[in-house]
Design a protein around this motif. Structure first.
Motif, short mmCIF file in Angstrom:
data_model
loop_
_atom_site.label_atom_id
_atom_site.label_comp_id
_atom_site.label_asym_id
_atom_site.label_seq_id
_atom_site.Cartn_x
_atom_site.Cartn_y
_atom_site.Cartn_z
N THR A 1 42.82 80.10 -71.82
CA THR A 1 43.86 79.20 -72.76
C THR A 1 44.90 79.87 -73.14
N PHE B 1 44.18 88.05 -76.58
CA PHE B 1 43.51 89.15 -77.19
C PHE B 1 42.02 88.73 -77.62
N VAL B 2 42.00 87.92 -78.32
CA VAL B 2 40.74 87.43 -78.87
C VAL B 2 39.82 87.06 -77.52
N LEU C 1 40.00 91.50 -84.43
CA LEU C 1 39.25 90.99 -83.25
C LEU C 1 37.92 91.44 -83.16
N ASN D 1 37.85 84.34 -69.38
CA ASN D 1 37.00 83.55 -70.50
C ASN D 1 37.72 82.58 -70.91
N GLN D 2 37.00 81.50 -71.65
CA GLN D 2 37.92 80.52 -71.86
C GLN D 2 39.12 80.41 -72.76
N VAL D 3 38.81 81.20 -73.82
CA VAL D 3 40.02 81.70 -74.95
C VAL D 3 40.89 82.28 -74.07
N PHE E 1 47.82 86.26 -79.39
CA PHE E 1 46.45 86.30 -80.12
C PHE E 1 45.22 85.79 -79.29
N LEU E 2 45.51 84.57 -78.79
CA LEU E 2 44.35 83.98 -78.02
C LEU E 2 43.82 85.02 -76.65
N GLY F 1 54.12 77.29 -82.45
CA GLY F 1 53.64 78.37 -83.51
C GLY F 1 53.16 77.86 -84.50
N VAL G 1 39.57 76.58 -80.14
CA VAL G 1 39.93 77.09 -78.61
C VAL G 1 38.45 77.36 -78.09
N PRO H 1 49.82 74.91 -83.14
CA PRO H 1 49.64 74.99 -81.33
C PRO H 1 48.66 74.20 -80.85
N TRP I 1 42.87 74.22 -88.19
CA TRP I 1 43.88 74.57 -87.61
C TRP I 1 43.83 74.68 -86.08
N LEU I 2 42.89 75.37 -85.59
CA LEU I 2 42.87 75.43 -84.08
C LEU I 2 41.53 75.75 -83.51
N THR J 1 47.38 73.55 -76.96
CA THR J 1 45.87 73.92 -76.56
C THR J 1 45.00 73.12 -76.43
N PHE K 1 35.83 89.91 -85.31
CA PHE K 1 35.23 88.36 -84.74
C PHE K 1 34.42 88.34 -83.68
N VAL L 1 50.48 83.03 -81.16
CA VAL L 1 49.29 82.26 -81.26
C VAL L 1 48.91 82.67 -79.63
#
Lengths: 499, 493
Positions: free
Chosen positions: A332, A405-406, B203, A327-329, A402-403, A476, B75, A479, B72-73, A483, B206, A399
């Motif tokens: 990454t 996991f998301v 999560l 998955n893209q996230v 977390f990415l 941190g 992706v 990011p 902030w970010l 990214t 989200f 970061v």
């Protein structure tokens, strides 16, 4: 004036340095170290300038700073083809960064320094070559180049069972490489080219290969799985780490393992998207086993270095999870986790080196204690690295994890991946456990008389460790500097995957 | 009011941390008093700005300030904005945190005098306050998680402040030498267990809503109504797991009594007034989730009620004065959770009404937050009183104390007032909030009401047991040692 050979320069500057050191008979020990520092610093500076020149805006070509030259007979269809995209460029910068740091943490080496630094620099070239090659044959050559320096560095300058560890490392790697070469040649026989870009653009599934495509996938995957390392191919890692000199541990954890993760994204997923989707479930399960089993084994370690080595097995599990959540996230996150783990674990090993060198060569957790009194700076930096390793927000570790996991939680790679993600997240509790326990046993508790004369980190060590700290906090807190670049490398991968 | 002011509230204590740790600690280690002044000035400034913010919020339509968020970010599909949400809940919490923190910092100047880690202490106290402020002002679950984990980190650092061993521990005293480091580690790991629940809830939300932002037109709160009841319950339970870890609810309460290993002002700040309130605040902040899920609300009420009675029963038998207060904290936190749970049930009980969202929310959280507010002050007072007693006597063991009313009249009187308030005696603040809680429990969950009612009597018993063992009786006169830095926090009903 257009300067078109920036990548070749970065890759071969360390080799040049190695040659100068090896042949420069007049150099004193200090001169050798300064030469090594100069060449690695130059490489680092150049890679940073490449990073700032890299164009990661929308619609930009993925591979930049390309260099193509013929180097073998034309009918072989293999070229000297270098280039970087958003996936490899951060790893190139990481490698040159770790390169200069590893020279700094080797400042105390006084056994055969000429050979030591020559091998160290040659090793850096091998790794940089892997990250920049866009031709399978070239990739394979660089992949192998790294073996000889590693063998020499561990078996001569290591400690403990150094010959055993060096041999085990080589045997494991060669085993993987042999399968990888066979896989690559089989692929070449059917596709007629070694060029990664051309291969990625082809539909490999329609080729008439001698063995099923999935078999080729796993043959090549084997080399990467050993390198990352993926459970159950991880057993060489703790031995190699424990017995290697500090700088080699830093390089090993910092960038060498990332060759595996990089290869998986660049070759396994990009060239075989169909097979990767089909087998994602297996690799995700292995990833979760790696995360939990690695963390569980870490808890019972008594040797500081071995403990961190096993924690790498656990953290690399997150990379594997991120890659095969497809998955893209998550991809990454996996790429960022490679960079972050490189810096964090590089720092941890550098700190173990500091503690080891200053404590009469002692890194047995049952013997250490109360060191925060004698080494306050080392205690603070070690704690910071530990916190980054357990994924505290504000550090790069958070970061990245977390990415991952998301990405894997929202992934639809296969049914039930959410469950595996939840299991993986439970790993962060165990990580907190072993990290804090390690810090407590080394630094807290009553100060011990036998360590009364221990000194804190010296000036050269301070430069090295604070460079790491800056990198960890920078990624941190903001990011996006990494990214955004990584995104440029992940977008084409998502196209191959057809999403 | 300029919208930079709330950001400035966060920035001031952070600056104090940076100055203390990067400039004072390495370069001016002899000028340790400066560290205290820097932190006190910064937090005092944050308090004044919080007052301004409170007035601004009260004067605004809908009691909510509009503050532009910062990108902030990004992706792929994940887009993280960092924004602040300043409504009446946040404004009240700002006052609680900055005021209690300010009082504790002032008190600490005396308590920590001569400690070799004086600068380190003030650096971490400032950092702790920063993270607590981040937690209560954030509009993004992710940014909130930063504050959440940061608070956990600082409690780890401050509980384990004496990591070489308790002050005065002799060589060979293995418990005394390792207790602070052990307690710190335990606190971090146990709360982290709850944090996993919180992270999973983030999560999950989200995945369902595609955002981390809570309030606002595209936020989670606006979309929660469209989710299935099961999904909301799962998310709410995850959040409650995190809250239970930080707010020491059964069965994640085990870290809090051990956490008394830290310096006493730390206990007052972290383990009475602010950090443990983080869990209660989190439930209050995410009330829109709980009011869509009767199951989750009932769970909160029952766990809260059980924790209240269970911890009170533990408090009855402790001999260490700080441990009595610690168990009392757990018990009172149970009350707050109970109040929030029944508050959510009250909203659900109303069914569909035309009342505006903010009014409904207010209905759910007012009682719980009112108790939090009162508790923060009387509990800080109790801890600081216990700290003074410790400085004066050199012990926390109540069996060795007695008759201190004569020698510490001020401490004794203030401790007595705080105890009265804790026990819920009219006309002190504790009476009003407990009364409200009991009424609400009676109306919406009878079982919980009886748990709470029994706890009221147990509370009165244990706190006056502590008071009389320490200050009453003339039988044993404790020899006094050391001076008494009796600074105390102001108290209002």
């Amino acid at each position: 004036m257009e300067f078109n050979f920036i990548l070749s320069t970065i890759v071969f500057l360390p080799t040049l340095g190695a040659i100068v050191i090896a042949l420069g008979r007049g150099l004193s020990d200090r001169g050798i170290k300064l030469t090594a520092a100069l060449f690695t610093l130059l490489a680092f500076g150049l890679s940073l300038s490449a990073y700032t020149q890299f164009d990661s805006g929308p619609g930009t070509p993925s591979f930049q700073f390309r260099e193509i030259a013929a180097w073998l007979p034309a009918n072989l269809n293999s070229q000297y083809h270098l280039g970087v995209d958003g996936l490899s460029l951060p790893l190139v910068v990481l490698t040159t960064f770790i390169g200069i740091i590893s020279v700094l943490v080797s400042w105390g080496i006084n056994i055969r320094p000429r050979e030591y630094f020559a091998w160290l620099l040659l090793l850096e070239t091998g790794i940089l070559g892997v990250f920049t090659s866009l031709d399978l044959l070239l990739f394979f050559l660089f992949w192998e180049v790294e073996l000889i320096p590693m063998y020499m560095l561990i078996s001569i300058w290591g400690s403990g069972r150094k010959e055993y560890a060096a041999m085990k490392f080589v045997v494991y790697t060669i085993f993987g490489s042999a399968l990888m070469l066979a896989g690559m040649l089989t692929l070449y026989a059917a596709a007629g080219t070694f060029d990664m870009e051309q291969l990625a653009a082809m539909n490999l599934a329609s080729l008439n290969t001698a063995i099923p495509l999935a078999a080729i996938f796993f043959m090549i995957m084997m080399a990467f799985a050993i390198k990352l390392p993926v459970f159950p191919f991880h057993t060489w890692l703790p031995d190699a780490h424990t017995n290697a000199p500090t700088a080699v541990s830093v390089i090993l954890a910092g960038v060498l393992l990332k060759m595996g993760g990089y290869g998986m994204i660049r070759i396994s997923v990009s060239l075989f998207p169909g097979v990767a989707k089909e087998w994602a479930w297996l690799l995700v399960i292995l990833a979760i086993i790696g995360v939990l089993y690695g963390a569980a084994v870490t808890i019972v370690q008594k040797d500081l270095k071995r403990l961190i080595a096993y924690s790498s097995v656990s953290h690399m599990g997150y990379v594997l999870l991120g890659i095969f959540a497809l998955n893209q996230v998550s991809l990454t996150g996996a790429a960022l986790q490679m960079v972050s783990h490189g810096v964090v674990t590089g720092l941890l090993f550098a700190m173990v080196g500091v503690v080891y060198e200053h404590n009469h060569h002692n890194r047995d957790l049952t013997q250490l204690g109360g060191l925060a009194r004698q080494m306050p700076v080392a205690a603070v930096v070690f704690s910071l690295a530990g916190l980054a390793s357990l994924g505290l927000p504000g550090t790069s570790g958070f970061v990245a994890e977390f990415l991952v996991f998301v990405g894997s939680f929202t992934s639809n790679a296969f049914d039930g991946i959410q469950l595996y993600t939840i299991l993986g997240i439970l790993g962060i509790v165990v990580t907190a456990g072993y990290t804090l326990w390690m810090l407590q046993r080394a630094f807290y508790g009553p100060p011990l008389d036998k360590f009364a004369d221990v000194k804190d980190a010296n000036a050269v060590e301070m430069i090295a460790i604070f460079a790491f700290v800056v990198a960890i906090m920078l990624i941190g807190i903001y990011p996006a500097i990494v990214t955004d670049v990584i995104g440029n490398g992940i977008n084409p991968v998502m196209r191959f995957l057809g999403t | 009011m300029p919208h930079q002011i709330p950001w400035l509230i966060l920035l001031l204590p952070f600056l104090a941390f940076v100055i203390n740790s990067i400039i004072l600690r390495p370069f001016f280690p002899k000028q340790h008093k400066l560290a205290g002044y820097v932190t006190i000035t910064a937090i005092g400034g944050a308090f004044l700005l919080s007052l301004w913010t409170l007035m601004a919020v009260m004067g605004t339509e809908g009691h909510k300030l509009e503050i532009p968020s910062v990108h902030w970010l990004t992706v792929g599909k994940v887009n993280v904005e960092i924004g602040l949400l300043v409504d009446s809940l946040t404004a009240v919490m700002l006052i609680v945190v900055t005021l209690v923190s300010l009082m504790v910092q002032i008190y600490s100047q005396g308590y920590m005098r001569g400690d070799p880690g004086y600068i380190r202490y003030y650096a971490w106290m400032a950092l702790f306050t920063t993270f607590m402020l981040v937690l209560i002002t954030s509009n993004s679950l992710l940014f909130m998680y930063l504050g959440w984990e940061g608070v956990g980190l600082c409690s780890y650092l401050l509980i384990g402040f004496w990591y070489h061993g308790r002050p005065g521990a002799k060589p060979g005293d293995t418990i005394g030498l390792h207790a602070p480091a052990n307690a710190a580690k335990k606190a971090f790991i146990v709360t982290r267990l709850g944090d996993v629940g919180f992270l999973l809830a983030i999560l999950y939300l989200f995945q369902k809503t595609g955002t981390f932002t809570m309030d606002g037109p595209d936020g989670i709160f606006a979309r929660v109504g469209a989710l299935s009841a099961g999904a909301v319950t799962l998310a709410a339970m995850g959040i409650f797991a995190g809250a239970a870890g930080k707010s020491a609810q059964f069965p994640l309460h085990v870290w809090l009594p051990d956490a008394m290993e830290g310096p006493t002002p730390v206990s007052a700040l972290i383990h009475a007034a602010t950090m443990v309130a983080a869990g209660v605040f989190l439930v209050a902040r995410t009330m829109p989730l709980f009011m869509h899920s009767a199951d989750a609300a009932t769970l909160v009420a029952i766990i809260g009620g059980f924790t209240a009675i269970f911890a009170a029963s533990m408090g009855l038998v402790m001999n260490d004065i700080k441990r009595v207060i610690a168990y009392s904290t757990i018990s009172q936190l149970g009350y707050m959770m109970l109040a929030l749970g029944t508050g959510a049930l009250a909203i659900i009980g109303l069914g569909k009404t035309n009342k505006p969202e903010t009014e409904l929310l207010g209905l759910g959280i007012t009682v719980g937050i009112f108790h939090l507010f009162n508790h923060a002050f009387f509990k800080a007072l109790l801890f600081l009183g216990a700290g003074s007693v410790n400085h004066a006597t050199g012990t926390f063991d109540m069996r060795l104390m007695g008759g201190l009313r004569k020698s510490l009249p001020w401490t004794s009187t203030l401790f007595f007032i705080a105890a009265l308030s804790l026990a819920g005696i009219w006309p002190l603040a504790g009476f009003w909030s407990k009364d409200e809680i009991l009424v609400q429990a009676w109306e919406h969950h009878r079982l919980v009401f009886f748990l709470a009612m029994i706890t009221v009597f147990m509370t009165a018993f244990y706190i006056f047991r502590a008071y009389f063992m320490t200050f009453g009786w003339n039988g044993i006169r404790t020899p006094l040692s050391g001076d008494c830095p009796c600074r105390t926090s102001p108290y209002g009903t």
